[in-house]
Design an enzyme around this catalytic site. Structure first.
Site, PDB file in Angstrom:
ATOM      1  N   GLY A 119      60.934  40.111  56.099  1.00 32.06           N
ATOM      2  CA  GLY A 119      60.424  41.341  55.511  1.00 32.06           C
ATOM      3  C   GLY A 119      61.525  41.944  54.665  1.00 32.06           C
ATOM      4  CB  CYS A 139      64.558  36.363  57.258  1.00 30.90           C
ATOM      5  SG  CYS A 139      65.540  37.191  56.007  1.00 30.90           S
ATOM      6  CE1 TYR A 140      63.466  44.675  59.173  1.00 29.38           C
ATOM      7  CE2 TYR A 140      61.481  43.847  60.264  1.00 29.38           C
ATOM      8  CZ  TYR A 140      62.354  44.891  59.986  1.00 29.38           C
ATOM      9  OH  TYR A 140      62.127  46.131  60.516  1.00 29.38           O
ATOM     10  CG  HIS A 194      63.317  32.438  54.503  1.00 27.78           C
ATOM     11  ND1 HIS A 194      62.298  33.247  54.936  1.00 27.78           N
ATOM     12  CD2 HIS A 194      64.282  33.269  54.045  1.00 27.78           C
ATOM     13  CE1 HIS A 194      62.597  34.507  54.726  1.00 27.78           C
ATOM     14  NE2 HIS A 194      63.812  34.555  54.189  1.00 27.78           N
ATOM     15  CD  GLU A 227      59.788  30.837  55.850  1.00 29.24           C
ATOM     16  OE1 GLU A 227      60.525  30.374  56.733  1.00 29.24           O
ATOM     17  OE2 GLU A 227      59.906  31.999  55.400  1.00 29.24           O
ATOM     18  CB  SER A 231      31.208  29.544  42.206  1.00 25.10           C
ATOM     19  OG  SER A 231      32.274  28.848  42.836  1.00 25.10           O
ATOM     20  N   GLY A 232      30.594  26.238  42.199  1.00 24.28           N
ATOM     21  CA  GLY A 232      31.156  25.006  41.654  1.00 24.28           C
ATOM     22  C   GLY A 232      32.654  24.955  41.904  1.00 24.28           C
ATOM     23  N   GLY A 233      33.231  26.033  42.422  1.00 16.96           N
ATOM     24  CA  GLY A 233      34.641  26.033  42.804  1.00 16.96           C
ATOM     25  C   GLY A 233      34.820  25.277  44.115  1.00 16.96           C
ATOM     26  CB  VAL A 234      37.906  24.085  45.849  1.00 16.10           C
ATOM     27  CG1 VAL A 234      38.219  23.143  46.991  1.00 16.10           C
ATOM     28  CG2 VAL A 234      38.565  23.621  44.580  1.00 16.10           C
ATOM     29  CG  ASP A 235      37.627  28.278  48.238  1.00 13.79           C
ATOM     30  OD1 ASP A 235      38.304  27.242  48.333  1.00 13.79           O
ATOM     31  OD2 ASP A 235      38.098  29.384  47.931  1.00 13.79           O
ATOM     32  CB  SER A 236      31.194  28.065  46.920  1.00 12.43           C
ATOM     33  OG  SER A 236      31.321  27.557  45.636  1.00 12.43           O
ATOM     34  CB  SER A 237      32.185  22.604  46.250  1.00 11.00           C
ATOM     35  OG  SER A 237      31.915  23.109  44.974  1.00 11.00           O
ATOM     36  CE  LYS A 269      41.397  26.795  46.450  1.00 14.87           C
ATOM     37  NZ  LYS A 269      40.417  27.876  46.243  1.00 14.87           N
TER      38      LYS A 269
END
Ligand code: XMP
Length: 517
Positions: A55, A82-83, A169, A171, A223-229, A373
């Site tokens: 943070g 870190c923080y 970090h 990550e 929508s044809g996007g990745v998520d809704s597909s 994603k």
């Protein structure tokens, strides 16, 4: 679905989502929660471990996020980053001071003792640091396990209480052995089994969707996007024809994209597919409008008007499904935004839209609500969605509407679609597409003088844009080789009517944005 879970407590660091993704990549499910989530609630969820994120604050600033000492008495392994590391030291009676010299960037550390956290990690290794405060005295019962030239405590631990802290970090990929360190915490300290795998996810989700939906219907906006597909593919596998996908084609997609989406879903999946072609309606609404924000607003509002109208036509609506993914539900530094069961809030890129009161459903289903994603893409591949759909570059909700400056007309859409198709074709043929995160053409609505044969022309200018980026917060313009740019320019000026000039956008973000509007 029962699986082990780790809680990432968010103290406002910029890498909080990255930490969660790394945990998932290690095969362990995790969720991000606000730092001020009641401790009873955190403990009641029985996490296998807790990670405190970094943070921007200093622990001595009373307005900084703090946490009660109680959390350390719950017997749950904790890793502070870190923080989060400084907070652990401070809360347990250690001391945090300001460095004379901030450490930033790749730093060499030396691990001093055998530690479960550093198993199989060489004694000397490189980590990513970004801090001004440091732990100057560890709390009682703690041991310093690593240090750097400027930081006497790069890591500390109290193994008996399973409390670990790292100033760096792990990550970020710049930390050479970051992945191993995260893995060690999860498996050696927390005793995780690694039960978060996408194969199980598909099987379990399909099963639970079947149970939840029963013989009811489901409607999904595609929508044809990745998520809704991917959401559509999962639902289709679970309930087949009980699923209706509504695809609103506002005529602002890339060349032939609407047909591609329709063909993919009608050929590959068992479902009812409704395509609503409404380009003319959109063009009417957009006539004479030049202000970018107003255009966005009209496109967004019209999209939902068409969508709701279509939904009103469906009898026996059953459930409403949407492709919300985990990052849509979390807000940096604040933990869960929409939270579980966030009914009737519709996902869009930049805003949330409320469902009209007259439309009622049995409930809202968000089959991807727990996924990042990259996990969504994995699921998409497992469900057999075409590679180009799963790895599709981001495409803004308002589509080509934000890539045509000034008024949007049918002719301009066509010019842009053609030019954009040529550019994408050349990039894909040249084999550099995988190095670019986004590449597209823009129509700035500028006319320039040119020459064709003996004639002077006065036609459109096309701009092409290609960027490399990790997260779209910052981006750099891509160094596309000149010969590829030359081919793109030749082809666009030869093949696309009404274009006589092509320019390449060499602006990074900031100060520019990726899109032009
Ligand atoms: P900017 O232009 O903000 O873009 O640097 C960052 C990323 O967001 C996408 N973008 C949008 N996506 N609706 C969307 O769904 C929008 O209004 C919008 N504006 C930008 C852009 O394509 C890039 O990937």
């Amino acid at each position: 679905m029962e699986h082990q879970s780790v809680t990432v407590l968010d103290f406002g660091g910029q890498y909080n989502q990255l930490i969660a993704r790394r945990v998932r990549e290690c095969g362990v499910y995790c969720e991000i929660k606000r730092f001020d989530t009641p401790i009873d609630e955190i403990v009641a969820a029985k996490p296998a471990g807790i990670i405190f994120t970094g943070g921007p604050n200093s622990v001595y600033d009373m307005t900084s996020p703090h946490i009660s000492e109680e959390i350390f008495r719950a017997g749950i392994p904790i890793l502070g980053i870190c923080y989060g590391a400084q907070l652990m030291a401070y809360t347990l009676g250690g001391e945090v001071s300001s460095c004379e010299k901030s450490e930033y960037g790749k730093i060499a550390i030396h691990t001093k003792f055998r530690s479960a956290l550093f198993a199989d990690v060489p004694g000397d290794n490189i980590v990513w640091m970004s801090h001004t405060d440091y732990i100057s005295r560890v709390p009682e019962g703690f041991t310093v396990t690593a240090s750097s030239a400027d930081c006497p405590c790069a890591a500390m631990e109290c193994a008996d209480r399973k409390l670990y802290a790292v100033q760096f970090h792990p990550e970020v990929t710049h930390s050479e052995y970051g992945r191993e360190i995260m893995h060690n915490f999860l498996y050696n300290v927390c005793g995780c089994k690694g039960d978060w795998v996408m194969d199980n996810f598909v099987e379990n989700t399909v099963q639970s969707l079947k149970e939840q939906i029963g013989d009811k219907n489901v409607i999904l906006g595609l929508s044809g996007g990745v998520d809704s597909s991917v959401a559509a593919a999962l639902l289709s596998r679970a309930v087949g024809k009980q699923l209706t996908c509504v695809f609103v084609d506002q005529g602002l997609m890339r060349k032939d994209e609407g047909d591609y989406v329709e063909q993919t879903f009608t050929r590959m999946f068992d479902m009812k597919f409704v395509r609503v072609n409404c380009r003319d309606r959109f063009l009417r609404e957009l006539k004479g409008v030049t202000d970018p924000e107003q255009k966005r607003k009209i496109i967004g509002t019209q999209f939902y008007n068409v969508f709701w109208d279509e939904i009103r036509k469906q009898d026996e609506r059953g459930f409403f499904a949407q492709g919300t993914i985990y990052p849509d539900r979390i807000e940096s530094g604040r933990g869960n935004k929409a939270g579980q069961g966030s009914t009737a809030v519709i996902k869009t890129h930049h805003n949330m839209v409320k469902m009209p009161d007259d439309i009622e459903f049995e409930g809202v289903i968000e089959p991807l609500g727990e996924l990042f994603k990259d996990e969504v893409r994995k699921v998409g591949e497992m469900l057999g969605l075409p590679h180009e759909l799963v790895w599709r570059q981001p495409f803004p909700g308002p589509g080509l509407g934000v890539r045509i400056m000034g008024e949007i007309t049918a002719e301009k859409i066509e010019i842009l679609q053609e030019a954009d198709a040529v550019f994408r074709d050349e990039i894909e043929k040249s084999g550099i597409a995988c190095d670019l995160r986004q590449y597209f053409a823009v129509l700035p609505d500028v006319h320039t003088v040119g020459v064709m044969g003996d004639h002077r022309t006065y036609e459109h200018l096309i701009a092409i844009r290609a960027v490399t980026t990790d997260d779209f917060m910052t981006a750099d313009w891509a160094r596309i080789p000149y010969d590829i740019l030359a081919r793109v320019s030749n082809r666009i000026t030869n093949e696309v009517e009404h274009v006589n000039r092509v320019v390449y956008d060499i602006t990074s973000k900031p100060p520019g944005t990726v899109e032009w509007e």
